[in-house]
Design an enzyme around this catalytic site. Structure first.
Site, PDB file in Angstrom:
ATOM      1  N   GLY A   1       0.814  -1.214   0.000  1.00 27.54           N
ATOM      2  CA  GLY A   1       0.000   0.000   0.000  1.00 27.54           C
ATOM      3  C   GLY A   1       0.851   1.270   0.000  1.00 27.54           C
TER       4      GLY A   1
ATOM      5  CE  LYS B   1      -6.480   1.357  -2.088  1.00 29.61           C
ATOM      6  NZ  LYS B   1      -6.310   0.002  -1.756  1.00 29.61           N
TER       7      LYS B   1
ATOM      8  CG  HIS C   1     -11.010   2.213  -2.006  1.00 32.79           C
ATOM      9  ND1 HIS C   1     -11.056   2.179  -0.631  1.00 32.79           N
ATOM     10  CD2 HIS C   1     -10.140   1.243  -2.364  1.00 32.79           C
ATOM     11  CE1 HIS C   1     -10.234   1.241  -0.185  1.00 32.79           C
ATOM     12  NE2 HIS C   1      -9.676   0.652  -1.213  1.00 32.79           N
TER      13      HIS C   1
ATOM     14  CB  SER D   1      -8.864  -1.475   4.623  1.00 29.95           C
ATOM     15  OG  SER D   1      -8.344  -0.652   3.639  1.00 29.95           O
TER      16      SER D   1
ATOM     17  CB  CYS E   1     -15.453  -3.095   5.847  1.00 33.82           C
ATOM     18  SG  CYS E   1     -14.855  -2.067   7.185  1.00 33.82           S
TER      19      CYS E   1
ATOM     20  CE  LYS F   1     -13.112  -2.027  -2.546  1.00 34.46           C
ATOM     21  NZ  LYS F   1     -11.869  -1.246  -2.547  1.00 34.46           N
ATOM     22  CB  THR F   2     -11.804  -9.014  -1.072  1.00 29.89           C
ATOM     23  OG1 THR F   2     -10.934  -7.888  -1.140  1.00 29.89           O
ATOM     24  CG2 THR F   2     -11.354 -10.061  -2.065  1.00 29.89           C
TER      25      THR F   2
ATOM     26  CG  ASN G   1      -3.043  -5.239   6.432  1.00 26.81           C
ATOM     27  OD1 ASN G   1      -4.032  -5.576   5.771  1.00 26.81           O
ATOM     28  ND2 ASN G   1      -2.285  -4.207   6.092  1.00 26.81           N
TER      29      ASN G   1
HETATM   30  C1  SPV Z   1      -6.766  -1.442   1.236  1.00 29.66           C
HETATM   31  O1  SPV Z   1      -6.310  -1.472   2.392  1.00 29.66           O
HETATM   32  O2  SPV Z   1      -7.747  -0.770   0.928  1.00 29.66           O
HETATM   33  C2  SPV Z   1      -6.133  -2.244   0.204  1.00 29.66           C
HETATM   34  C3  SPV Z   1      -4.773  -2.675   0.401  1.00 29.66           C
HETATM   35  O3  SPV Z   1      -6.712  -2.464  -0.802  1.00 29.66           O
HETATM   36  S1  SPV Z   1      -3.632  -1.382   0.393  1.00 29.66           S
HETATM   37  O4  SPV Z   1      -2.711  -1.605  -0.674  1.00 29.66           O
HETATM   38  O5  SPV Z   1      -3.007  -1.414   1.680  1.00 29.66           O
HETATM   39  O6  SPV Z   1      -4.355  -0.147   0.199  1.00 29.66           O
HETATM   40 MN    MN Z   2      -8.299  -0.996  -1.087  1.00 29.82          MN
END
Ligand code: SPV
Ligand code: MN
Length: 630
Positions: free
Chosen positions: A221, A228, A247, A270, A272, A274-275, A391
């Site tokens: 990240g 990001k 996002h 993050s 929550c 999403k994936t 994480n």
């Molecule tokens: C997130 O945390 O929203 C991610 C991973 O998708 S990161 O690359 O840490 O942003």
């Molecule tokens: Mn993300």
């Protein structure tokens, strides 16, 4: 002095063929500054990609695991999540005020001076890798070219899994300066391959030059420019043009027992869900993290995944809850695990299923600092450490998944029919509802709150405001960002306007137990999909439309062969009026302190407040169960 100083003849050729003066200037400027021993230019050929993959292993940045194609990478002990404090937007000192309190800014001149000083010599003794990528499908009106220079083979390799190759795309630029560039150095490393000068970690975003300079860090990240960091540049670009960068995941919900599928976007902070929403069994996935949205000639919203892979949280990926990902992670294919435990070449992560199987020893995210892993190990403050970091992540190509959607690379994206917003909320909002209009949906998105998690550094469990789950990345004033959303909605043809839904998977009962099982989200998605096609009636509440009990009963039965009882429905779909009113107040206070927030926003918020107050008076109670609103 020219490129020959670092590149061999073949690689000089590769760069020169692009006929792009700015590309050459950027490479020369940053190699001169960072002073690597040498550099390599990587094109789209399998040989070049193989070179990067192998380099990461040869340098020890990735370690091979038992299964073919699987490797593990460790970030520094101190660099396990996005670093908000040191990620700053460079702005002219005189303009600082207008960016609002959510943006961590730094005076541009001072910031550049500082980061360029830190980058001076940061690549000493290393190989700089020059890569060309495309954000979004290639050869499309969504495409944005991105040049990455990094001294981390892990970064260059994982970007290969996560993004589309873009060397050929750079040729299509025909010399144009319209591309992003991202410079990264992990900085000086210890003998264990981790960043030494972690206090000099800096991630500086420079909108004026469409570039990000990132140094002394390793977590994706922070280090992977295309993720990001480029997201922030794209948000700025989109808001100043007429499209959106969000996002958001992109996923097709497949109707039960029908051929029909319908595309949804979803924004969640993050960790929550999403994936896992994007990956609900039975549906197909286009993307899990970042989408570009544009309106086509028919007035439809079209969206593309700017990525082609997933950098997902591995915690709690189990055969029951995330069957598709679990299968991919246990099948030989190109996969990078990060910050998990490895014992005898096998990966172990938190919540992977049978905890009893986790070996007591191995290597893990603490090993580079504290030596070999052993259960019971404590940090400097005497707190017991976990065998894998919460994480911890996996990196895979979406194409490896059985549920990859056929439109992943469609240059025209997919038609967006629904948008979901959700956060981690244990006691306010119902699990699912549909907003009344686009503008009401914008206010919903702008009002997302979430209890913090381990995906960013800092304390977990604190309620924070996360507009559109995008706050960390919004590099324009919030008012301007919201205006772009309202304007975008006006440009959509009425017939094609998506429905906007709220989700909350984290609502708890009075005993602190979650009402919903992890996969119950499938039911809400099926309901939303049917609503898009006008199939269910709903109950009108002060916050939006909620599903009717009988429809949910049917869906639970058909999808899971499970019963859904009335008591649970009444409890979880009750409207908690006072808590919602308190939230309206909180949100209003935040946006009143921002500049240039469009009037539509406050009007819509006021309507929301009025509906809640009226309902409270009408029903004479703070908590209104759905049966009273039918
Ligand atoms: C997130 O945390 O929203 C991610 C991973 O998708 S990161 O690359 O840490 O942003
Ligand atoms: Mn993300």
């Amino acid at each position: 002095m020219g490129l020959e100083k670092w590149l061999n003849d073949r690689d000089v050729q590769k760069v020169e063929v692009l006929k792009n003066k700015k590309v050459i200037a950027v490479i020369e400027e940053f190699l001169s500054l960072c002073k690597p021993d040498k550099a390599v230019a990587i094109d789209d050929s399998p040989e070049d990609i193989d070179y990067v993959r192998q380099l990461s292993i040869d340098l020890g940045e990735e370690i091979k695991l038992e299964k073919e194609g699987h490797t593990v990478h460790y970030d520094s002990y101190f660099d396990q999540a996005r670093d908000k404090a040191n990620t700053r937007l460079l702005v002219p000192a005189a303009e600082k005020e207008k960016f609002g309190s959510h943006i961590n800014t730094k005076d541009r001149d001072e910031g550049l001076e500082e980061v360029l000083r830190i980058m001076d010599g940061a690549m000493r003794g290393k190989i700089a890798i020059i890569r060309f990528f495309c954000l979004g499908p290639t050869n499309s009106r969504f495409s944005i070219s991105a040049l990455q220079i990094t001294d981390s083979a892990y970064v260059a390799h994982s970007e290969d899994l996560l993004y589309r190759k873009g060397y050929e795309q750079f040729k299509r630029l025909e010399g144009s300066e319209d591309f992003f560039y991202l410079i990264h150095s992990a900085g000086e490393l210890t003998d264990k391959n981790v960043t030494k000068n972690i206090d000099d970690r800096r991630i500086y975003i420079d909108l004026e030059e469409d570039r990000v300079l990132s140094v002394n860090n390793q977590y994706a990240g922070n280090s992977l420019g295309l993720k990001k960091l480029a997201l922030r540049l794209a948000i700025n670009k989109a808001v100043n043009e007429d499209w959106l960068t969000e996002h958001m995941f992109i996923s097709a919900v497949h109707a039960l027992g029908k051929e029909r599928k319908t595309y949804f976007l979803g924004a969640f902070p993050s960790a929550c869900g999403k994936t896992s929403t994007a990956m609900v069994p039975g549906n197909s996935i286009v993307g899990d993290d970042i989408a570009y949205l544009r309106i086509n000639e028919n007035g439809e919203i079209r969206a593309v995944n700017i990525e082609s892979g997933i950098f997902g949280i591995i915690k709690d990926v189990s055969p029951e809850d995330d069957p598709e990902i679990y299968k991919s992670l246990t099948t030989p294919n190109e996969t990078i695990f990060s910050n998990i435990q490895i014992t005898d070449g096998r990966p172990y992560w938190l919540g992977m299923g049978d905890q009893a199987k986790i070996p007591e020893t191995g290597i893990n995210w603490t090993s580079s600092l504290l030596g070999e892993w052993e259960a019971g190990k404590k940090d400097d403050d005497g707190n017991e450490l976990m065998f894998a970091h919460p994480n911890s992540r996996y990196t895979i190509r979406i194409e490896e998944l059985d549920n990859c959607d056929e439109k992943l690379h469609n240059p025209d994206g997919v038609k967006v029919s629904g948008i979901l917003y959700g956060g981690r909320d244990s006691d306010i909002s119902v699990p699912f509802y549909e907003t009344f209009s686009w503008n009401h949906g914008v206010v919903l998105g702008a009002s997302v709150e979430s209890e913090t998690t381990s995906a960013t550094l800092g304390k977990a469990g604190v309620r924070t405001h996360q507009p559109m789950a995008n706050l960390d990345f919004i590099v324009v004033p919030l008012g301007k960002y919201l205006e772009a959303h309202f304007d975008f909605g006006r440009m959509v043809n009425k017939e094609h306007r998506p429905l906007i839904f709220s989700t909350n998977y984290f609502l708890k009962d009075e005993n602190g137990k979650y009402y919903d099982a992890i996969l119950d989200k499938k039911i809400w998605l099926l309901w939303a999909e049917a609503r898009v096609h006008g199939e269910y009636d709903a109950i009108k509440t002060p916050i939006g439309y909620i599903p009717k009990y009988e429809d949910l009963v049917k869906l639970f039965k058909e999808a899971f062969n499970k019963d859904y009882n009335r008591e649970r429905y009444e409890a979880e779909f009750s409207i908690r009026v006072q808590k919602l009113l308190d939230k309206v107040d909180r949100i209003e206070t935040i946006f009143r302190s921002e500049q240039d927030v469009p009037n539509e926003f406050f009007e819509e918020l006021e309507k929301q407040r009025k509906r809640l107050v009226e309902a409270k008076e009408k029903h004479g109670t703070d908590i209104i169960p759905p049966s009273r609103m039918e």
